[in-house]
Design an enzyme around this catalytic site. Sequence first.
Site, short mmCIF file in Angstrom:
data_model
loop_
_atom_site.label_atom_id
_atom_site.label_comp_id
_atom_site.label_asym_id
_atom_site.label_seq_id
_atom_site.Cartn_x
_atom_site.Cartn_y
_atom_site.Cartn_z
N ASP A 44 0.82 -1.37 -0.06
CA ASP A 44 -0.12 -0.03 -0.07
C ASP A 44 0.72 1.20 -0.13
OD1 ASP A 44 -3.10 1.05 0.81
OD2 ASP A 44 -1.48 2.19 1.74
N TYR A 49 3.33 9.59 -0.69
CA TYR A 49 4.37 8.94 0.13
C TYR A 49 5.69 9.12 -0.69
CZ TYR A 49 0.85 6.46 2.41
OH TYR A 49 -0.48 5.83 3.04
N LYS A 74 -2.38 5.69 -4.48
CA LYS A 74 -3.48 6.84 -4.08
C LYS A 74 -3.29 8.19 -4.70
CE LYS A 74 -3.57 4.77 0.67
NZ LYS A 74 -2.31 4.42 0.96
N HIS A 107 -7.03 9.98 -2.11
CA HIS A 107 -6.22 9.58 -0.67
C HIS A 107 -7.09 10.43 0.20
CE1 HIS A 107 -2.21 9.31 0.92
NE2 HIS A 107 -3.04 9.20 1.88
N LEU A 186 -2.99 -1.09 14.48
CA LEU A 186 -2.63 -1.36 15.91
C LEU A 186 -2.77 -0.19 16.76
CD1 LEU A 186 0.48 -3.53 14.83
CD2 LEU A 186 -1.71 -4.30 15.80
N LYS A 228 1.88 -1.63 10.42
CA LYS A 228 3.30 -0.99 10.24
C LYS A 228 4.22 -1.63 11.38
CE LYS A 228 5.07 2.31 7.95
NZ LYS A 228 4.24 3.61 7.99
N SER A 229 5.34 -2.13 10.77
CA SER A 229 6.46 -2.34 11.80
C SER A 229 7.91 -2.22 11.18
CB SER A 229 6.32 -3.77 12.09
OG SER A 229 7.30 -4.33 13.01
N ARG A 234 8.52 -8.74 13.84
CA ARG A 234 6.98 -8.38 13.78
C ARG A 234 6.41 -8.38 12.41
NH1 ARG A 234 8.66 -6.12 18.69
NH2 ARG A 234 9.13 -4.02 17.82
N ASN A 238 3.11 -10.50 11.81
CA ASN A 238 1.82 -9.78 11.29
C ASN A 238 1.08 -10.48 10.27
OD1 ASN A 238 2.21 -8.24 13.70
ND2 ASN A 238 2.87 -6.41 12.48
P1 A2P Z 1 7.73 -1.86 15.75
O1 A2P Z 1 8.09 -1.04 14.60
O2 A2P Z 1 8.78 -1.76 16.55
O3 A2P Z 1 7.21 -3.13 15.45
P2 A2P Z 1 0.01 0.91 13.40
O4 A2P Z 1 0.34 -0.37 12.21
O5 A2P Z 1 -1.00 0.80 13.81
O6 A2P Z 1 0.76 2.25 12.96
O7 A2P Z 1 1.05 0.56 14.40
C1 A2P Z 1 2.44 0.60 14.43
C2 A2P Z 1 3.23 0.45 15.67
O8 A2P Z 1 2.85 -0.86 16.29
C3 A2P Z 1 4.68 0.34 15.76
O9 A2P Z 1 4.99 1.19 16.71
C4 A2P Z 1 5.09 -1.00 15.82
O10 A2P Z 1 6.48 -1.06 16.28
C5 A2P Z 1 4.06 -1.70 16.69
N1 A2P Z 1 3.87 -3.04 16.28
C6 A2P Z 1 3.55 -3.53 14.99
N2 A2P Z 1 3.51 -4.87 15.06
C7 A2P Z 1 3.32 -5.16 16.36
C8 A2P Z 1 3.00 -6.25 16.98
N3 A2P Z 1 2.52 -7.52 16.13
N4 A2P Z 1 2.98 -6.30 18.51
C9 A2P Z 1 3.18 -5.07 19.03
N5 A2P Z 1 3.51 -4.02 18.30
C10 A2P Z 1 3.57 -4.20 17.31
#
Ligand code: A2P
Length: 283
Positions: A44, A49, A74, A107, A186, A228-229, A234, A238
């Site tokens: 996405d 961006y 978008k 967007h 998240l 997002k991670s 993670r 995810n």
């Molecule tokens: P990190 O990058 O250290 O994994 P969102 O997708 O709602 O924007 O949330 C992103 C945030 O959630 C980031 O700070 C990310 O940190 C954290 N995050 C991503 N996956 C997980 C997970 N499975 N468990 C806990 N925190 C997560």
Amino acid sequence: MERIRLNDGVEIPAVGFGVFMIPNGGETYRAVLDALKAGYRHIDTAAAYMNESDVGKAVRDSGIKRDEVFITSKLWLQDYGYDAAKKGVNTSLKNLGMDYMDLYLLHQPYGDVEGAWKALEDAKKAGKIRSIGVSNMTPKIWNSFVPRFSTIPSVNQVECNPYFQQSELRKILDPQGVRLEAWYPLGHGDKGLLANETVVALAKKYGKNAGQVILRFEIQSGIIVLPKSTNPERIKGNLDIFDFELSEGEMEQMRALDKGKGTHDPEAPGVGEMLLNNYRIHE
Ligand code: A2P
């Protein structure tokens, strides 16, 4: 990976990898290649961006066939209105280096939304986009624009997480077969949400982490999620949410966490102008 059938018959992978705020010119390229390696098949991005070209390059270099990866981008506000939007679609395609996009969204819901939407409808007819949708439309904004569209959007991408479940919006979208896509699924790493006792207890029960429980809840609610991670474990984890299922009672417990409020209010005065001023993507 579970796929969801949109109201136009197009299938979309239920979990996508978002690249908001990842710089172009290498970082996005590496992140997308890693995500594809980890098993993501849905990326996405957005014109605003400024990293569509890295996304396209990563998909090409991944060795995965184009039709096995679902690409969303978008249209930015600067390109609203029919003629500008037509050009905007072509610019996104050029930046991506692709001859079609799987999904293209308006967007933000400000300015000449109707003209821009018409250009997306025409681009869909011309085979440049498989599915078209909108983003950041609240119930009120949705009701002010969509009844005038000839095509019902396939998705509305909005902020959504267990603390902000968008129940009013979903009552409007569901009967029209429109899927909700969640940004900040998240809660943008909301510590309270990730440490919530219901979430933590379910995580313990299923041997998953808090994020996986939240994403599972959203997927079971029929929502497309864009977590997002930056952490490789993670990022991979995810996607690993299809080997357990929350019971109806557990879904009910999760539904009870709703506070009905998020971080972004698309109806706040001046939001459209503020966004337009903050993101100038071309002259
Ligand atoms: P990190 O990058 O250290 O994994 P969102 O997708 O709602 O924007 O949330 C992103 C945030 O959630 C980031 O700070 C990310 O940190 C954290 N995050 C991503 N996956 C997980 C997970 N499975 N468990 C806990 N925190 C997560």
